[in-house]
Design an enzyme around this catalytic site. Sequence first.
Site, PDB file in Angstrom:
ATOM      1  N   MET A  12      14.280 -15.855  17.698  1.00 10.21           N
ATOM      2  CA  MET A  12      14.930 -16.743  18.653  1.00 10.21           C
ATOM      3  C   MET A  12      14.285 -18.107  18.460  1.00 10.21           C
ATOM      4  SD  MET A  12      17.381 -16.777  20.762  1.00 10.21           S
ATOM      5  CE  MET A  12      17.743 -15.170  21.443  1.00 10.21           C
TER       6      MET A  12
ATOM      7  N   GLY B 166      17.362 -30.913  -0.419  1.00 11.50           N
ATOM      8  CA  GLY B 166      17.800 -31.612   0.790  1.00 11.50           C
ATOM      9  C   GLY B 166      19.002 -32.500   0.502  1.00 11.50           C
TER      10      GLY B 166
ATOM     11  N   THR C 291      17.509 -28.033  10.408  1.00 14.59           N
ATOM     12  CA  THR C 291      17.072 -26.643  10.605  1.00 14.59           C
ATOM     13  C   THR C 291      18.129 -25.656  10.091  1.00 14.59           C
ATOM     14  OG1 THR C 291      15.937 -27.354  12.609  1.00 14.59           O
ATOM     15  CG2 THR C 291      16.215 -24.982  12.307  1.00 14.59           C
TER      16      THR C 291
ATOM     17  N   ASP D  86      18.650 -22.067   4.516  1.00 13.68           N
ATOM     18  CA  ASP D  86      19.143 -20.695   4.680  1.00 13.68           C
ATOM     19  C   ASP D  86      20.653 -20.640   4.436  1.00 13.68           C
ATOM     20  OD1 ASP D  86      16.568 -19.961   5.437  1.00 13.68           O
ATOM     21  OD2 ASP D  86      16.974 -20.416   7.542  1.00 13.68           O
TER      22      ASP D  86
END
Length: 298
Positions: free
Chosen positions: A14, A217, A244, A248
Amino acid sequence: MGKAVVAVVGSAMMDLTAYAKLLPEPGQTLVGDLFTTGFGGKGANQAVIAAHCGAEVHFVGKLGRDLFGDSIAENFKRLGINSLHVGRSDIATGVAHIWVDGNGENRIIIIPGANSEIESAKAVAAIDSIDNLAVVIAQCEIKQEVTLAAFRAAKERGCTTILNPAPFQRLSSELLELTDWLIPNETEFRELHGELPSNDEILKSFRPGKNSIVTLGALGAVLIHADGTIEWIPAPVVNAVDTTGAGDAFVGTFAYGLASTMSPLASVKLGVNVASLTVTKKGAQSSYPTQAEIATLS
Ligand code: RIB
């Protein structure tokens, strides 16, 4: 063509995120702009984006017997992610404390909690049991011995393995050998290889004879083929508000691409385009494009 079948052996967390234009120095208190809780964890993020892309995704992991664990399990169910191999632990569900600054850059501290309780035997049993499994992904937020056992099982049945070495840790030579695609970001590349991925010579000397991708990036990504061929893939220019989970998003999309028999180059291009979209929205999984939005990308 059948469904692209992907397994993620990894972490679910979380994310507790504070947004502030400036981040505090040691001993300083600042007033922030926003606080959010959201679904995260590198493993879960990669699983979720692969599912958004259209893959059949199996998550192998561990949650606490607590409210965070229940809501992550509910989220997997809602997204159609197979959770047969998600166990429960008396240790609390993993959490990530995230600070995001005014440029969208983040700093993250993870408390792995239940993620550290995943057992090798359970991971192997999961990998052995999934029908038509094509690609197995792992990261470094769970014990390396579990990833190693899962990758041994994956290679024995002919799957492609992808390791995202995040956060950085030393990797055993056996794990590196079992890894078909190693996908660090620039910082992890420097930690693994001792220098930044700044030119083709450095890139070629990273893992001769093996495939890698370095995510860069806003600059996109660079694909290093096992034969030493290098391909630089630029990213579209976007307005970044929160990076963020972008790495992934790249990894999960790339895995979907390989599992659906797209070429590595086409899979990287799709991964860069998906990851670029995610940085325009706040949060990790909350920033991920829908399957319909992904279908408009290449
Ligand atoms: O890569 C981003 C992720 O890292 C966040 O979602 C957080 O949970 C940490 O695992």
